[in-house]
Scaffold this active site. Structure first.
Site, PDB file in Angstrom:
ATOM      1  N   ASP A 143     -21.496  12.006 -52.323  1.00  0.00           N
ATOM      2  CA  ASP A 143     -21.124  13.417 -52.186  1.00  0.00           C
ATOM      3  C   ASP A 143     -22.262  14.356 -52.581  1.00  0.00           C
ATOM      4  O   ASP A 143     -22.018  15.495 -52.997  1.00  0.00           O
ATOM      5  CB  ASP A 143     -19.871  13.737 -53.010  1.00  0.00           C
ATOM      6  CG  ASP A 143     -18.679  12.885 -52.600  1.00  0.00           C
ATOM      7  OD1 ASP A 143     -18.517  12.654 -51.386  1.00  0.00           O
ATOM      8  OD2 ASP A 143     -17.933  12.440 -53.490  1.00  0.00           O
ATOM      9  N   ARG A 144     -23.484  13.885 -52.473  1.00  0.00           N
ATOM     10  CA  ARG A 144     -24.682  14.683 -52.807  1.00  0.00           C
ATOM     11  C   ARG A 144     -24.720  15.111 -54.274  1.00  0.00           C
ATOM     12  O   ARG A 144     -25.461  16.017 -54.644  1.00  0.00           O
ATOM     13  CB  ARG A 144     -24.787  15.915 -51.902  1.00  0.00           C
ATOM     14  CG  ARG A 144     -24.921  15.584 -50.408  1.00  0.00           C
ATOM     15  CD  ARG A 144     -26.212  14.833 -50.154  1.00  0.00           C
ATOM     16  NE  ARG A 144     -26.481  14.667 -48.743  1.00  0.00           N
ATOM     17  CZ  ARG A 144     -26.217  13.559 -48.032  1.00  0.00           C
ATOM     18  NH1 ARG A 144     -25.624  12.522 -48.630  1.00  0.00           N
ATOM     19  NH2 ARG A 144     -26.527  13.475 -46.752  1.00  0.00           N
ATOM     20  N   LEU A 145     -23.953  14.438 -55.108  1.00  0.00           N
ATOM     21  CA  LEU A 145     -23.977  14.725 -56.548  1.00  0.00           C
ATOM     22  C   LEU A 145     -24.960  13.767 -57.216  1.00  0.00           C
ATOM     23  O   LEU A 145     -24.595  12.926 -58.028  1.00  0.00           O
ATOM     24  CB  LEU A 145     -22.570  14.608 -57.145  1.00  0.00           C
ATOM     25  CG  LEU A 145     -21.548  15.582 -56.559  1.00  0.00           C
ATOM     26  CD1 LEU A 145     -20.163  15.333 -57.148  1.00  0.00           C
ATOM     27  CD2 LEU A 145     -21.986  17.027 -56.802  1.00  0.00           C
TER      28      LEU A 145
END
Length: 218
Positions: A195-197
């Site tokens: 999640d691009r975290l």
């Protein structure tokens, strides 16, 4: 949005790397870099683990970037070699700061190093130069790196000239060629996460010369 833009917009990959947390990161940037570089070097999918993007800038802030090869590292910093008359060589002479990125994309990792660039002592550059293939040694003499040339023919003629000049003897180190060491001020370790975290841990050298570890928002 044209068709090519639509295709690009749909390109995405889900990252799922292992967590990079404060309790697993090494106690110093050099040890952590050793661990990650070893992972990249033995990975069958990373073609050139020592390829790094090097960014420099003129004193008035105009940047330039290119890929170079990392040829050494220690607690003192990262080492690469170049023609001192090249664009990067001239920019580092006038503005000795640099940023480099080692993009281990296949491992969903990258390392970003910011710091001051200093020329290597002549003897260190010479020690590496003699380890290079002879063709690369001759090329260092023949090429006026970053200068405009009308075609490939003058370059090949220059190589033939230096090959004849040195014959079968040793090729000396050109005065215009040598190494730089990027002395780190910050070293960021980036690990791709879902999640691009992403996990981003940065080692930062303080004014007192100690290092602190900071987490950056992805």
């Amino acid at each position: 949005m044209d068709h090519s833009d639509a295709d690009l917009a749909s390109m995405r990959r889900r990252y799922g790397g292992p967590p990079l947390t404060e309790d697993v990161v090494a106690g110093d940037w050099f040890t952590q870099f050793e661990h990650w570089f070893a992972d990249a070097a033995r990975s069958p999918v990373v073609r050139e683990p020592n390829a790094m993007l090097l960014a420099t800038a003129t004193p008035d802030g105009r940047p330039s970037a290119r890929t170079v090869l990392l040829k050494g590292y220690s607690e003192r910093g990262l080492v690469f070699f170049t023609n001192y008359g090249s664009r990067k060589g001239r920019e580092l002479a006038a503005n000795p700061v640099a940023c480099c990125v080692l993009p281990w994309i296949e491992l969903e990792r990258q390392v970003v190093v910011d710091g001051v660039a200093e020329r290597l002592p002549r003897e260190e550059s010479a020690a590496y130069f003699v380890s290079r293939p002879r063709g690369a040694q001759l090329g260092a003499w023949a090429s006026r790196q970053s200068s405009v040339i009308p075609s490939r023919e003058p370059l090949e003629a220059a190589v033939a000239e230096v090959r004849e000049r040195f014959g079968d003897g040793p090729v000396p180190v050109p005065e215009h060629w040598g190494g730089f060491r990027i002395v780190p001020e910050t070293v960021e370790f980036w690990q791709g996460r879902p999640d691009r975290l992403h996990d981003r841990l940065r080692f930062r050298r303080t004014a007192e010369g100690t290092w602190v570890v900071e987490r950056l928002a992805p």
